[in-house]
Design an enzyme around this catalytic site. Structure first.
Site, PDB file in Angstrom:
ATOM      1  N   GLY A  50      51.486  44.877  35.440  1.00  0.00           N
ATOM      2  CA  GLY A  50      51.819  43.564  35.981  1.00  0.00           C
ATOM      3  C   GLY A  50      52.621  43.528  37.262  1.00  0.00           C
ATOM      4  O   GLY A  50      52.972  42.453  37.733  1.00  0.00           O
ATOM      5  N   ASP A  70      42.958  42.138  32.541  1.00  0.00           N
ATOM      6  CA  ASP A  70      42.981  43.554  32.189  1.00  0.00           C
ATOM      7  C   ASP A  70      42.370  43.735  30.804  1.00  0.00           C
ATOM      8  O   ASP A  70      42.432  42.821  29.976  1.00  0.00           O
ATOM      9  CB  ASP A  70      44.418  44.091  32.202  1.00  0.00           C
ATOM     10  CG  ASP A  70      44.455  45.606  32.343  1.00  0.00           C
ATOM     11  OD1 ASP A  70      44.743  46.081  33.453  1.00  0.00           O
ATOM     12  OD2 ASP A  70      44.181  46.318  31.353  1.00  0.00           O
ATOM     13  N   LYS A 151      41.362  49.531  45.061  1.00  0.00           N
ATOM     14  CA  LYS A 151      41.533  50.982  45.023  1.00  0.00           C
ATOM     15  C   LYS A 151      40.184  51.655  44.815  1.00  0.00           C
ATOM     16  O   LYS A 151      39.322  51.157  44.097  1.00  0.00           O
ATOM     17  CB  LYS A 151      42.464  51.371  43.873  1.00  0.00           C
ATOM     18  CG  LYS A 151      42.648  52.871  43.779  1.00  0.00           C
ATOM     19  CD  LYS A 151      43.527  53.418  42.671  1.00  0.00           C
ATOM     20  CE  LYS A 151      44.297  52.526  41.831  1.00  0.00           C
ATOM     21  NZ  LYS A 151      45.383  53.209  41.104  1.00  0.00           N
TER      22      LYS A 151
END
Length: 197
Positions: A50, A70, A151
């Site tokens: 978080g 998530d 990413k």
């Protein structure tokens, strides 16, 4: 192959009450590229634990919205303006419901990483699949002109994925923040100003 890096960034995160050292990667990207703005609607993919939601909420302020998704639950209690959902970002139905209920978004963030095996080729292939899912989510959930940060482990798929981002966004940059471990193969791809479809 999971371990906690107890370095300068780990201790700094604890001292500054962030949930993970990864916050400094987003902070550096924000300092350089000004991705987030007050009042933005932000979607954070792979949001646990978080820290990216914490940081994004600080920037967007009370007039903005941060939605984190998530596979795992996120236990931290966030202030108003942060919505946490448990779900699989590879599920196309999730993208549709997010867009309807909370979108369109100004920014899509993804710090998703696969469980690593130590086999570089396999790990980069799994990272590429997560990156593709994040990019697909960005295509469906972002407003035209919106921004994307995700990413990706460097590997054979890198150039193909980078070209896909370049087709979708007007300006694309690749960076490795200082907070990334030196031995890590992770990089961040930044796409600014989603083209109108």
């Amino acid at each position: 192959m999971s371990y906690t890096v107890r370095d300068h960034y780990f201790h700094k995160a604890k001292k500054e009450h962030y949930l993970a050292r990864a916050v400094y990667k987003l902070q550096e990207i924000q300092d350089r590229y000004k991705i987030l703005k007050p009042g933005n609607r932000v979607l954070d993919l792979g949001a646990a634990p978080g820290s990216w939601m914490q940081f994004a909420r600080e920037i967007v302020g009370p007039s903005g919205l941060v939605v984190g998704v998530d596979l795992k639950g996120v236990e931290h209690r966030f202030p108003e303006g942060v919505v946490v959902l448990q779900g699989d970002v590879t599920d196309p139905e999730l993208a549709r419901s997010l867009s309807v209920e909370h979108g369109p978004f100004d920014v899509v963030l993804s710090d998703m990483a696969p469980s690593t095996s130590g086999i570089r080729v396999a790990d980069s292939a799994r990272s590429a699949l997560l990156f593709e899912s994040a990019l697909e989510m960005a295509r469906s959930a972002l407003r035209p002109g919106g921004h994307f940060v995700a990413k990706l482990f460097q590997g054979a798929e890198f150039h193909v994925l980078l070209q896909a981002v370049k087709r979708d966004f007007e300006w694309v940059k690749v960076t490795k923040p200082d907070a990334s471990r030196k031995q890590s193969k992770e990089i961040y791809v930044i796409g600014m100003r989603l083209r109108k479809s």
